[in-house]
Design a protein around this motif. Structure first.
Motif, PDB file in Angstrom:
ATOM      1  N   LEU A  81     -10.570  14.965 -29.463  1.00 45.48           N
ATOM      2  CA  LEU A  81     -10.464  15.694 -30.492  1.00 45.48           C
ATOM      3  C   LEU A  81     -11.801  16.524 -30.593  1.00 45.48           C
ATOM      4  O   LEU A  81     -12.836  15.773 -30.799  1.00 45.48           O
ATOM      5  N   GLN A  82     -12.437  17.689 -30.132  1.00 48.57           N
ATOM      6  CA  GLN A  82     -13.595  18.379 -30.310  1.00 48.57           C
ATOM      7  C   GLN A  82     -13.889  19.610 -31.306  1.00 48.57           C
ATOM      8  O   GLN A  82     -12.945  20.578 -30.860  1.00 48.57           O
ATOM      9  N   LEU A  83     -14.410  19.420 -32.246  1.00 53.52           N
ATOM     10  CA  LEU A  83     -14.351  20.612 -33.223  1.00 53.52           C
ATOM     11  C   LEU A  83     -13.101  21.322 -33.398  1.00 53.52           C
ATOM     12  O   LEU A  83     -12.987  22.931 -33.373  1.00 53.52           O
ATOM     13  N   GLY A  84     -12.025  20.613 -33.649  1.00 54.75           N
ATOM     14  CA  GLY A  84     -10.601  20.919 -34.031  1.00 54.75           C
ATOM     15  C   GLY A  84      -9.898  21.250 -33.064  1.00 54.75           C
ATOM     16  O   GLY A  84      -8.904  21.973 -33.073  1.00 54.75           O
ATOM     17  N   VAL A  85     -10.461  21.181 -31.713  1.00 52.56           N
ATOM     18  CA  VAL A  85      -9.585  21.579 -30.311  1.00 52.56           C
ATOM     19  C   VAL A  85      -9.304  20.444 -29.687  1.00 52.56           C
ATOM     20  O   VAL A  85     -10.248  19.514 -29.289  1.00 52.56           O
ATOM     21  N   THR A  86      -8.096  20.084 -29.312  1.00 52.64           N
ATOM     22  CA  THR A  86      -7.538  18.823 -28.626  1.00 52.64           C
ATOM     23  C   THR A  86      -7.939  19.414 -27.044  1.00 52.64           C
ATOM     24  O   THR A  86      -7.326  20.395 -26.523  1.00 52.64           O
ATOM     25  N   LEU A  87      -8.659  18.473 -26.291  1.00 52.81           N
ATOM     26  CA  LEU A  87      -8.775  18.481 -24.876  1.00 52.81           C
ATOM     27  C   LEU A  87      -7.924  17.585 -24.256  1.00 52.81           C
ATOM     28  O   LEU A  87      -7.890  16.226 -24.582  1.00 52.81           O
ATOM     29  N   VAL A 142       0.849  -1.214   0.108  1.00 49.10           N
ATOM     30  CA  VAL A 142      -0.018  -0.095   0.034  1.00 49.10           C
ATOM     31  C   VAL A 142       0.892   1.136   0.057  1.00 49.10           C
ATOM     32  O   VAL A 142       1.788   1.318   0.711  1.00 49.10           O
ATOM     33  N   TYR A 143       0.363   2.273  -0.966  1.00 51.47           N
ATOM     34  CA  TYR A 143       1.170   3.309  -1.065  1.00 51.47           C
ATOM     35  C   TYR A 143       0.261   4.471  -0.548  1.00 51.47           C
ATOM     36  O   TYR A 143      -0.615   4.485  -1.240  1.00 51.47           O
ATOM     37  N   ASP A 144       0.887   5.612  -0.061  1.00 46.63           N
ATOM     38  CA  ASP A 144      -0.008   6.711   0.234  1.00 46.63           C
ATOM     39  C   ASP A 144       0.490   7.986  -0.575  1.00 46.63           C
ATOM     40  O   ASP A 144       1.924   8.153  -0.352  1.00 46.63           O
ATOM     41  N   GLY A 145       0.041   8.549  -1.018  1.00 40.72           N
ATOM     42  CA  GLY A 145       0.442   9.762  -2.063  1.00 40.72           C
ATOM     43  C   GLY A 145      -0.482  10.953  -2.128  1.00 40.72           C
ATOM     44  O   GLY A 145      -1.672  11.131  -1.678  1.00 40.72           O
ATOM     45  N   ASP A 146      -0.456  11.632  -3.230  1.00 47.02           N
ATOM     46  CA  ASP A 146      -0.841  12.991  -3.913  1.00 47.02           C
ATOM     47  C   ASP A 146      -1.330  12.575  -5.162  1.00 47.02           C
ATOM     48  O   ASP A 146      -0.566  12.012  -5.903  1.00 47.02           O
ATOM     49  N   TYR A 147      -2.148  13.391  -5.746  1.00 43.75           N
ATOM     50  CA  TYR A 147      -2.426  13.151  -7.075  1.00 43.75           C
ATOM     51  C   TYR A 147      -3.118  14.714  -7.622  1.00 43.75           C
ATOM     52  O   TYR A 147      -3.323  15.444  -6.722  1.00 43.75           O
ATOM     53  N   LYS A 148      -2.697  15.143  -8.946  1.00 42.42           N
ATOM     54  CA  LYS A 148      -2.847  16.209  -9.363  1.00 42.42           C
ATOM     55  C   LYS A 148      -3.636  16.035 -10.883  1.00 42.42           C
ATOM     56  O   LYS A 148      -2.872  15.498 -11.703  1.00 42.42           O
ATOM     57  N   SER A 149      -4.614  16.733 -11.369  1.00 45.56           N
ATOM     58  CA  SER A 149      -5.120  16.597 -12.556  1.00 45.56           C
ATOM     59  C   SER A 149      -5.304  17.879 -13.222  1.00 45.56           C
ATOM     60  O   SER A 149      -5.960  18.635 -12.644  1.00 45.56           O
ATOM     61  N   THR A 150      -5.038  18.092 -14.443  1.00 47.57           N
ATOM     62  CA  THR A 150      -5.010  19.396 -15.150  1.00 47.57           C
ATOM     63  C   THR A 150      -5.789  19.185 -16.486  1.00 47.57           C
ATOM     64  O   THR A 150      -5.077  18.207 -17.163  1.00 47.57           O
ATOM     65  N   ILE A 151      -6.503  20.048 -16.949  1.00 46.44           N
ATOM     66  CA  ILE A 151      -6.896  20.034 -18.247  1.00 46.44           C
ATOM     67  C   ILE A 151      -6.500  20.851 -19.194  1.00 46.44           C
ATOM     68  O   ILE A 151      -6.271  22.217 -18.501  1.00 46.44           O
ATOM     69  N   TYR A 152      -5.876  20.727 -20.346  1.00 47.67           N
ATOM     70  CA  TYR A 152      -5.401  21.552 -21.346  1.00 47.67           C
ATOM     71  C   TYR A 152      -6.142  21.775 -22.532  1.00 47.67           C
ATOM     72  O   TYR A 152      -6.712  20.687 -22.834  1.00 47.67           O
ATOM     73  N   ILE A 153      -5.992  22.999 -23.193  1.00 49.64           N
ATOM     74  CA  ILE A 153      -6.502  22.867 -24.406  1.00 49.64           C
ATOM     75  C   ILE A 153      -5.482  23.002 -25.608  1.00 49.64           C
ATOM     76  O   ILE A 153      -4.382  23.707 -25.337  1.00 49.64           O
ATOM     77  N   ASN A 154      -5.427  22.320 -26.497  1.00 50.27           N
ATOM     78  CA  ASN A 154      -4.245  22.169 -27.531  1.00 50.27           C
ATOM     79  C   ASN A 154      -3.192  21.953 -26.857  1.00 50.27           C
ATOM     80  O   ASN A 154      -1.888  22.343 -27.322  1.00 50.27           O
ATOM     81  N   GLY A 199     -16.336  22.796 -20.062  1.00 49.27           N
ATOM     82  CA  GLY A 199     -17.335  23.696 -20.716  1.00 49.27           C
ATOM     83  C   GLY A 199     -18.676  23.313 -20.296  1.00 49.27           C
ATOM     84  O   GLY A 199     -19.516  23.390 -21.279  1.00 49.27           O
ATOM     85  N   GLY A 200     -18.892  22.508 -19.514  1.00 50.26           N
ATOM     86  CA  GLY A 200     -20.293  21.995 -19.047  1.00 50.26           C
ATOM     87  C   GLY A 200     -20.667  20.747 -19.954  1.00 50.26           C
ATOM     88  O   GLY A 200     -21.762  20.518 -19.880  1.00 50.26           O
ATOM     89  N   LYS A 201     -19.891  20.100 -20.471  1.00 50.99           N
ATOM     90  CA  LYS A 201     -20.111  19.069 -21.282  1.00 50.99           C
ATOM     91  C   LYS A 201     -19.000  17.947 -20.869  1.00 50.99           C
ATOM     92  O   LYS A 201     -18.095  18.125 -20.204  1.00 50.99           O
ATOM     93  N   THR A 202     -19.463  16.477 -21.103  1.00 47.84           N
ATOM     94  CA  THR A 202     -18.583  15.329 -20.745  1.00 47.84           C
ATOM     95  C   THR A 202     -18.189  14.778 -22.227  1.00 47.84           C
ATOM     96  O   THR A 202     -19.033  14.601 -22.995  1.00 47.84           O
ATOM     97  N   TYR A 203     -17.040  14.396 -22.422  1.00 46.75           N
ATOM     98  CA  TYR A 203     -16.645  13.879 -23.618  1.00 46.75           C
ATOM     99  C   TYR A 203     -15.939  12.678 -23.287  1.00 46.75           C
ATOM    100  O   TYR A 203     -15.251  12.316 -22.180  1.00 46.75           O
ATOM    101  N   ASP A 204     -15.828  11.715 -24.207  1.00 50.31           N
ATOM    102  CA  ASP A 204     -15.426  10.330 -24.098  1.00 50.31           C
ATOM    103  C   ASP A 204     -13.971  10.607 -24.762  1.00 50.31           C
ATOM    104  O   ASP A 204     -13.745  10.956 -25.867  1.00 50.31           O
ATOM    105  N   ALA A 205     -12.806  10.182 -23.716  1.00 50.72           N
ATOM    106  CA  ALA A 205     -11.521  10.422 -24.245  1.00 50.72           C
ATOM    107  C   ALA A 205     -10.692   9.313 -24.253  1.00 50.72           C
ATOM    108  O   ALA A 205     -10.950   8.411 -23.400  1.00 50.72           O
TER     109      ALA A 205
END
Length: 166
Positions: free
Chosen positions: A149-155, A45-57, A119-125
């Motif tokens: 890829l959504q409408l030419g934008v990479t999330l 068992v390992y204890d730790g931290d996580y960080k998650s960030t969303i980027y555009i392009n 942006g208020g929507k959920t996408y399958d990635a």
């Protein structure tokens, strides 16, 4: 007496072969039933931290990073080169994945997609994840990526997990 010398020489050669043969058959063969499973050093068992960030392009940070505590339980899978990673985020959300292990690095093999909310929507990635154990530090890392890829934008949602063995 050349015959006595020849017999003594043959006897010494026979004894040398007998000793050499008994020594080589007495040694264990690698990979035998008593071989050590390399996964044993990572199980726990390992204890730790996580960080998650969303980027555009892949460059513009879309929001503040999500961060928190994580507990990672590593156990052996059925296949000799696989492990299970049970991830418990903030003591509430649990996820279990299977990873293929090569030396001290591993790749998640049974999760191909993840939901990405933006942006208020959920996408399958599309999802990929790789990690590494550092035996000396008794630590684990896991880097994840969910991308669509959504409408030419990479999330892209990038996650970084680190932990230390209890």
């Amino acid at each position: 007496m050349p015959t006595a010398y020849a017999i003594q020489s043959m006897r010494n050669a026979f004894l040398a072969l007998l000793i050499l043969g008994s020594l080589t058959t007495a040694c264990k063969k690698s990979g035998g039933a008593d071989a050590v499973d390399p996964r044993d050093q990572y199980v726990g068992v390992y204890d730790g931290d996580y960080k998650s960030t969303i980027y555009i392009n892949n460059s513009l940070q879309a929001s503040d990073p999500e961060a928190g505590k994580i507990q990672i339980t590593v156990s052996k899978a059925q296949a000799a080169n696989q492990i299970y990673l049970e991830l418990l985020f903030n003591s509430t959300t649990k996820q279990t994945v299977t990873a293929e292990l090569v030396d001290a690095t591993y790749t998640v093999i049974d999760k191909q997609s993840e939901s990405l909310a933006f942006g208020g929507k959920t996408y399958d990635a599309a999802y990929t994840a790789q990690g590494q154990f550092v035996v000396q530090d008794k630590s684990i890392t896991l880097n994840t990526k969910a991308e669509t890829l959504q409408l030419g934008v990479t999330l892209t949602k990038r996650g970084d997990i680190t932990g230390v063995k209890k």
